[in-house]
Design a protein around this motif. Structure first.
Motif, PDB file in Angstrom:
ATOM      1  N   GLN A 178       0.866  -1.169   0.000  1.00  0.00           N
ATOM      2  CA  GLN A 178       0.000   0.000   0.000  1.00  0.00           C
ATOM      3  C   GLN A 178       0.910   1.228   0.000  1.00  0.00           C
ATOM      4  N   PRO A 179       0.395   2.387  -0.334  1.00  0.00           N
ATOM      5  CA  PRO A 179       1.282   3.551  -0.461  1.00  0.00           C
ATOM      6  C   PRO A 179       2.207   3.732   0.748  1.00  0.00           C
ATOM      7  N   TRP A 180       3.506   3.792   0.446  1.00  0.00           N
ATOM      8  CA  TRP A 180       4.493   3.923   1.528  1.00  0.00           C
ATOM      9  C   TRP A 180       4.271   5.206   2.307  1.00  0.00           C
ATOM     10  N   ALA A 181       3.671   6.217   1.673  1.00  0.00           N
ATOM     11  CA  ALA A 181       3.396   7.481   2.358  1.00  0.00           C
ATOM     12  C   ALA A 181       2.425   7.263   3.516  1.00  0.00           C
ATOM     13  N   GLU A 182       1.527   6.280   3.372  1.00  0.00           N
ATOM     14  CA  GLU A 182       0.588   5.960   4.449  1.00  0.00           C
ATOM     15  C   GLU A 182       1.255   5.122   5.529  1.00  0.00           C
ATOM     16  N   LEU A 183       2.208   4.309   5.141  1.00  0.00           N
ATOM     17  CA  LEU A 183       2.886   3.435   6.092  1.00  0.00           C
ATOM     18  C   LEU A 183       3.975   4.168   6.878  1.00  0.00           C
ATOM     19  N   ALA A 184       4.580   5.171   6.250  1.00  0.00           N
ATOM     20  CA  ALA A 184       5.638   5.952   6.894  1.00  0.00           C
ATOM     21  C   ALA A 184       5.334   7.442   6.701  1.00  0.00           C
ATOM     22  N   PRO A 185       4.236   7.923   7.293  1.00  0.00           N
ATOM     23  CA  PRO A 185       3.797   9.295   7.029  1.00  0.00           C
ATOM     24  C   PRO A 185       4.803  10.361   7.451  1.00  0.00           C
ATOM     25  N   ASP A 186       5.557  10.128   8.513  1.00  0.00           N
ATOM     26  CA  ASP A 186       6.547  11.120   8.938  1.00  0.00           C
ATOM     27  C   ASP A 186       7.677  11.243   7.920  1.00  0.00           C
ATOM     28  N   VAL A 187       8.066  10.129   7.326  1.00  0.00           N
ATOM     29  CA  VAL A 187       9.095  10.155   6.281  1.00  0.00           C
ATOM     30  C   VAL A 187       8.559  10.904   5.063  1.00  0.00           C
ATOM     31  N   TYR A 188       7.342  10.581   4.670  1.00  0.00           N
ATOM     32  CA  TYR A 188       6.726  11.241   3.515  1.00  0.00           C
ATOM     33  C   TYR A 188       6.641  12.752   3.745  1.00  0.00           C
ATOM     34  N   LYS A 189       6.158  13.166   4.902  1.00  0.00           N
ATOM     35  CA  LYS A 189       6.034  14.596   5.203  1.00  0.00           C
ATOM     36  C   LYS A 189       7.404  15.274   5.194  1.00  0.00           C
ATOM     37  N   ALA A 190       8.410  14.594   5.712  1.00  0.00           N
ATOM     38  CA  ALA A 190       9.763  15.152   5.689  1.00  0.00           C
ATOM     39  C   ALA A 190      10.274  15.292   4.258  1.00  0.00           C
ATOM     40  N   ALA A 245      10.167  20.853  -1.129  1.00  0.00           N
ATOM     41  CA  ALA A 245       9.779  22.274  -1.205  1.00  0.00           C
ATOM     42  C   ALA A 245      10.974  23.172  -0.899  1.00  0.00           C
ATOM     43  N   ALA A 246      11.749  22.820   0.110  1.00  0.00           N
ATOM     44  CA  ALA A 246      12.917  23.629   0.479  1.00  0.00           C
ATOM     45  C   ALA A 246      13.972  23.621  -0.623  1.00  0.00           C
ATOM     46  N   SER A 247      14.146  22.495  -1.282  1.00  0.00           N
ATOM     47  CA  SER A 247      15.183  22.396  -2.318  1.00  0.00           C
ATOM     48  C   SER A 247      14.851  23.246  -3.540  1.00  0.00           C
ATOM     49  N   ALA A 255      28.547  25.944 -12.042  1.00  0.00           N
ATOM     50  CA  ALA A 255      28.890  27.110 -11.217  1.00  0.00           C
ATOM     51  C   ALA A 255      28.941  28.403 -12.034  1.00  0.00           C
ATOM     52  N   LYS A 256      29.140  28.303 -13.337  1.00  0.00           N
ATOM     53  CA  LYS A 256      29.130  29.489 -14.206  1.00  0.00           C
ATOM     54  C   LYS A 256      27.702  29.994 -14.428  1.00  0.00           C
ATOM     55  N   HIS A 257      26.732  29.111 -14.330  1.00  0.00           N
ATOM     56  CA  HIS A 257      25.345  29.469 -14.628  1.00  0.00           C
ATOM     57  C   HIS A 257      24.467  29.653 -13.398  1.00  0.00           C
ATOM     58  N   PHE A 258      24.909  29.169 -12.251  1.00  0.00           N
ATOM     59  CA  PHE A 258      24.127  29.255 -11.016  1.00  0.00           C
ATOM     60  C   PHE A 258      24.995  29.886  -9.942  1.00  0.00           C
ATOM     61  N   ASP A 259      24.438  30.848  -9.185  1.00  0.00           N
ATOM     62  CA  ASP A 259      25.219  31.365  -8.061  1.00  0.00           C
ATOM     63  C   ASP A 259      25.269  30.272  -6.984  1.00  0.00           C
ATOM     64  N   GLU A 260      26.052  30.485  -5.949  1.00  0.00           N
ATOM     65  CA  GLU A 260      26.255  29.419  -4.951  1.00  0.00           C
ATOM     66  C   GLU A 260      24.964  28.981  -4.272  1.00  0.00           C
ATOM     67  N   THR A 261      24.073  29.929  -3.995  1.00  0.00           N
ATOM     68  CA  THR A 261      22.797  29.583  -3.366  1.00  0.00           C
ATOM     69  C   THR A 261      21.942  28.746  -4.309  1.00  0.00           C
ATOM     70  N   GLU A 262      21.866  29.175  -5.566  1.00  0.00           N
ATOM     71  CA  GLU A 262      21.117  28.398  -6.565  1.00  0.00           C
ATOM     72  C   GLU A 262      21.724  27.015  -6.738  1.00  0.00           C
ATOM     73  N   LEU A 263      23.044  26.963  -6.758  1.00  0.00           N
ATOM     74  CA  LEU A 263      23.736  25.687  -6.936  1.00  0.00           C
ATOM     75  C   LEU A 263      23.454  24.745  -5.765  1.00  0.00           C
ATOM     76  N   ALA A 264      23.440  25.280  -4.570  1.00  0.00           N
ATOM     77  CA  ALA A 264      23.112  24.466  -3.391  1.00  0.00           C
ATOM     78  C   ALA A 264      21.697  23.913  -3.516  1.00  0.00           C
ATOM     79  N   HIS A 265      20.762  24.746  -3.968  1.00  0.00           N
ATOM     80  CA  HIS A 265      19.386  24.282  -4.145  1.00  0.00           C
ATOM     81  C   HIS A 265      19.275  23.292  -5.303  1.00  0.00           C
TER      82      HIS A 265
END
Length: 171
Positions: free
Chosen positions: A22-34, A40-42, A129-139
């Motif tokens: 069954q959907p792993w998101a239902e079996l491990a909801p905390d992992v799915y939410k994380a 979203a953060a990335s 690195a020529k096309h993305f600044d360091e913050t963009e590259l990290a994301h």
């Protein structure tokens, strides 16, 4: 004659495979939410077009049918062209469909996704690195890493492609 929802006849097609659980998101909801929070953060500060190209390319390399179904549909719904999506699997011979920045992201995606081929080459990193600044590259690195994790959940549990509609899930 029945159709598969896309006006294509389904007669003679193989049946869908069943998921392994069954959907792993239902079996491990905390992992799915994380994972959803990580995803979203990335993407913060990352061009949404680049983000979808990265998701599609990594999913191609990882043979993740579920994520390919999801992200090609999301990309099309966001205005991406069929031509660019189709050519992505052969981007090296169709670079004229993409910007230099997109090519740098695609190359980095391949290097990070296929680590079994060796380390991420310096020239690939330097190009990005020529096309993305360091913050963009990290994301960008975070987005590539995150889609690889999603791919592994979907492939391992044999999530079934073909039923996703844009906006159903966001990752």
């Amino acid at each position: 004659m029945t159709t598969n929802g896309h006006n294509h006849p389904t007669a003679g097609l193989n049946p869908e495979h069943a998921p392994r659980m069954q959907p792993w998101a239902e079996l491990a909801p905390d992992v799915y939410k994380a994972m959803v929070r990580l995803d979203a953060a990335s993407r913060k500060g990352l061009d949404p077009v680049v983000a979808e190209l990265v998701k599609i390319r990594a999913s191609q390399l990882n043979h993740c049918a579920f994520c390919l179904d999801m992200h090609t549909k999301d990309a099309l719904a966001a205005g991406e062209t069929i031509e660019r999506i189709v050519q992505l699997n052969a981007w090296e011979e169709s670079q004229h469909f993409y910007t230099p920045k997109e090519i740098a992201a695609i190359e980095l995606t391949e290097a990070v996704t296929v680590l079994t081929d060796g380390f991420v080459p310096d020239e690939v990193w330097e190009k990005a690195a020529k096309h993305f600044d360091e913050t963009e590259l990290a994301h960008l690195v975070a987005a590539i890493t995150t889609i690889n994790a999603w791919n592994r959940f979907a492939v391992t549990t044999r999530m079934v492609p073909g039923h996703y509609k844009p906006g159903d899930l966001k990752h």
